[in-house]
Design a protein around this motif. Structure first.
Motif, PDB file in Angstrom:
ATOM      1  N   THR A 150       0.859  -1.196   0.132  1.00 18.51           N
ATOM      2  CA  THR A 150       0.078  -0.031  -0.051  1.00 18.51           C
ATOM      3  C   THR A 150       0.788   1.278  -0.008  1.00 18.51           C
ATOM      4  OG1 THR A 150      -0.218   0.025   2.356  1.00 18.51           O
ATOM      5  CG2 THR A 150      -1.769  -1.143   1.257  1.00 18.51           C
ATOM      6  N   GLU A 151       0.201   2.426  -0.357  1.00 18.51           N
ATOM      7  CA  GLU A 151       0.958   3.497  -0.204  1.00 18.51           C
ATOM      8  C   GLU A 151       0.020   4.755  -0.117  1.00 18.51           C
ATOM      9  OE1 GLU A 151       1.501   4.855  -4.856  1.00 18.51           O
ATOM     10  OE2 GLU A 151       2.987   3.956  -4.167  1.00 18.51           O
ATOM     11  N   SER A 152       0.480   5.853   0.633  1.00 14.40           N
ATOM     12  CA  SER A 152      -0.568   7.046   0.827  1.00 14.40           C
ATOM     13  C   SER A 152      -0.784   7.799  -0.580  1.00 14.40           C
ATOM     14  CB  SER A 152       0.420   8.016   1.759  1.00 14.40           C
ATOM     15  OG  SER A 152       1.244   8.582   1.074  1.00 14.40           O
ATOM     16  N   ALA A 153      -1.791   8.729  -0.150  1.00 12.29           N
ATOM     17  CA  ALA A 153      -2.062   9.619  -1.189  1.00 12.29           C
ATOM     18  C   ALA A 153      -0.865  10.256  -1.389  1.00 12.29           C
ATOM     19  CB  ALA A 153      -3.387  10.341  -0.865  1.00 12.29           C
ATOM     20  N   PRO A 154      -0.585  11.274  -2.478  1.00 12.76           N
ATOM     21  CA  PRO A 154       0.827  11.920  -2.692  1.00 12.76           C
ATOM     22  C   PRO A 154       0.354  13.216  -1.640  1.00 12.76           C
ATOM     23  CG  PRO A 154      -0.930  12.173  -4.588  1.00 12.76           C
ATOM     24  CD  PRO A 154      -1.381  11.483  -3.664  1.00 12.76           C
ATOM     25  N   LEU A 155       1.750  13.585  -1.233  1.00 13.13           N
ATOM     26  CA  LEU A 155       1.892  15.112  -0.650  1.00 13.13           C
ATOM     27  C   LEU A 155       2.632  16.052  -1.721  1.00 13.13           C
ATOM     28  CD1 LEU A 155       2.425  17.097   1.573  1.00 13.13           C
ATOM     29  CD2 LEU A 155       4.568  15.859   2.071  1.00 13.13           C
ATOM     30  N   TRP A 156       2.129  16.832  -2.106  1.00 10.61           N
ATOM     31  CA  TRP A 156       2.466  17.643  -3.280  1.00 10.61           C
ATOM     32  C   TRP A 156       3.525  18.708  -2.746  1.00 10.61           C
ATOM     33  CZ3 TRP A 156       2.645  16.192  -8.338  1.00 10.61           C
ATOM     34  CH2 TRP A 156       1.632  15.347  -8.732  1.00 10.61           C
ATOM     35  N   LEU A 157       4.724  18.832  -3.370  1.00  9.58           N
ATOM     36  CA  LEU A 157       5.544  19.909  -2.902  1.00  9.58           C
ATOM     37  C   LEU A 157       6.081  20.715  -4.191  1.00  9.58           C
ATOM     38  CD1 LEU A 157       8.141  17.893  -0.860  1.00  9.58           C
ATOM     39  CD2 LEU A 157       6.112  19.275  -0.006  1.00  9.58           C
ATOM     40  N   PHE A 158       6.105  21.849  -3.816  1.00  8.80           N
ATOM     41  CA  PHE A 158       6.432  22.973  -5.116  1.00  8.80           C
ATOM     42  C   PHE A 158       7.546  23.550  -5.108  1.00  8.80           C
ATOM     43  CE2 PHE A 158       1.707  22.492  -4.745  1.00  8.80           C
ATOM     44  CZ  PHE A 158       1.363  22.335  -5.961  1.00  8.80           C
ATOM     45  N   GLY A 159       8.677  23.055  -6.043  1.00  9.06           N
ATOM     46  CA  GLY A 159       9.951  23.679  -6.002  1.00  9.06           C
ATOM     47  C   GLY A 159      10.924  22.758  -5.388  1.00  9.06           C
ATOM     48  N   MET A 160      12.143  23.160  -5.658  1.00  8.12           N
ATOM     49  CA  MET A 160      13.372  22.384  -4.978  1.00  8.12           C
ATOM     50  C   MET A 160      13.492  22.847  -3.473  1.00  8.12           C
ATOM     51  SD  MET A 160      14.940  20.396  -7.038  1.00  8.12           S
ATOM     52  CE  MET A 160      16.704  20.084  -6.172  1.00  8.12           C
ATOM     53  N   SER A 161      13.174  24.074  -3.241  1.00  8.27           N
ATOM     54  CA  SER A 161      13.427  24.594  -1.778  1.00  8.27           C
ATOM     55  C   SER A 161      12.301  23.705  -1.067  1.00  8.27           C
ATOM     56  CB  SER A 161      13.216  25.847  -1.537  1.00  8.27           C
ATOM     57  OG  SER A 161      11.880  26.328  -2.062  1.00  8.27           O
ATOM     58  N   ALA A 162      11.047  23.396  -1.340  1.00  8.48           N
ATOM     59  CA  ALA A 162      10.190  22.580  -0.538  1.00  8.48           C
ATOM     60  C   ALA A 162      10.539  21.364  -0.341  1.00  8.48           C
ATOM     61  CB  ALA A 162       8.895  22.642  -1.361  1.00  8.48           C
ATOM     62  N   LEU A 163      11.161  20.486  -1.587  1.00  8.55           N
ATOM     63  CA  LEU A 163      11.724  19.119  -1.319  1.00  8.55           C
ATOM     64  C   LEU A 163      12.887  19.296  -0.420  1.00  8.55           C
ATOM     65  CD1 LEU A 163      11.814  16.306  -2.196  1.00  8.55           C
ATOM     66  CD2 LEU A 163      13.313  17.025  -3.960  1.00  8.55           C
ATOM     67  N   ALA A 164      13.821  20.187  -0.556  1.00 13.77           N
ATOM     68  CA  ALA A 164      14.908  20.145   0.400  1.00 13.77           C
ATOM     69  C   ALA A 164      14.541  20.267   1.975  1.00 13.77           C
ATOM     70  CB  ALA A 164      15.663  21.280   0.131  1.00 13.77           C
ATOM     71  N   ARG A 165      13.556  21.083   2.294  1.00 12.94           N
ATOM     72  CA  ARG A 165      13.106  21.138   3.529  1.00 12.94           C
ATOM     73  C   ARG A 165      12.454  19.886   3.987  1.00 12.94           C
ATOM     74  NH1 ARG A 165      11.366  26.346   1.844  1.00 12.94           N
ATOM     75  NH2 ARG A 165       9.144  25.587   1.316  1.00 12.94           N
ATOM     76  N   TRP A 166      11.505  19.263   3.129  1.00 14.36           N
ATOM     77  CA  TRP A 166      10.940  18.006   3.621  1.00 14.36           C
ATOM     78  C   TRP A 166      11.986  17.078   3.789  1.00 14.36           C
ATOM     79  CZ3 TRP A 166      10.875  12.952   1.738  1.00 14.36           C
ATOM     80  CH2 TRP A 166       9.804  11.858   2.553  1.00 14.36           C
ATOM     81  N   LEU A 167      12.967  16.760   2.929  1.00 16.32           N
ATOM     82  CA  LEU A 167      14.020  15.878   3.141  1.00 16.32           C
ATOM     83  C   LEU A 167      14.769  16.061   4.528  1.00 16.32           C
ATOM     84  CD1 LEU A 167      15.700  15.902  -0.496  1.00 16.32           C
ATOM     85  CD2 LEU A 167      14.279  13.979   0.698  1.00 16.32           C
ATOM     86  N   MET A 168      14.955  17.412   4.881  1.00 13.07           N
ATOM     87  CA  MET A 168      15.639  17.626   6.194  1.00 13.07           C
ATOM     88  C   MET A 168      14.939  17.328   7.339  1.00 13.07           C
ATOM     89  SD  MET A 168      18.094  21.336   5.325  1.00 13.07           S
ATOM     90  CE  MET A 168      16.691  21.990   5.800  1.00 13.07           C
ATOM     91  N   THR A 169      13.504  17.637   7.261  1.00 15.60           N
ATOM     92  CA  THR A 169      12.658  17.244   8.386  1.00 15.60           C
ATOM     93  C   THR A 169      12.569  15.748   8.313  1.00 15.60           C
ATOM     94  OG1 THR A 169      10.670  17.535   7.039  1.00 15.60           O
ATOM     95  CG2 THR A 169      11.437  19.406   8.465  1.00 15.60           C
ATOM     96  N   HIS A 170      12.712  15.138   7.708  1.00 16.78           N
ATOM     97  CA  HIS A 170      12.608  13.594   7.461  1.00 16.78           C
ATOM     98  C   HIS A 170      14.009  12.702   7.634  1.00 16.78           C
ATOM     99  CE1 HIS A 170       8.717  14.408   6.568  1.00 16.78           C
ATOM    100  NE2 HIS A 170       8.374  13.283   6.852  1.00 16.78           N
TER     101      HIS A 170
END
Length: 65
Positions: A35-55
């Motif tokens: 199974t997998e979740s519904a997608p969490l949408w991130l807009f732009g590289m800065s949003a992805l970088a923040r998400w990677l750092m928080t995880h």
């Protein structure tokens, strides 16, 4: 809309898909076995970088899927 690139973390808990439409977007899926979740949408590289750092996921932890 097909993803431009797809990555997974080493533990296969997350799948990240990159889309170019018309801006750069990322869909993050939490995966657990079949199974997998519904997608969490991130807009732009800065949003992805923040998400990677928080995880606590480094770029070295990502594998091409």
């Amino acid at each position: 809309m097909d993803p431009s690139a797809v990555w997974r973390d080493r533990q296969h808990r997350w799948r990240i898909e990159a889309y170019r439409a018309p801006d750069l977007r990322f869909a993050i899926y939490a995966t657990s076995g079949p199974t997998e979740s519904a997608p969490l949408w991130l807009f732009g590289m800065s949003a992805l970088a923040r998400w990677l750092m928080t995880h606590a996921i480094s770029l070295d932890d990502l594998e091409v899927d």
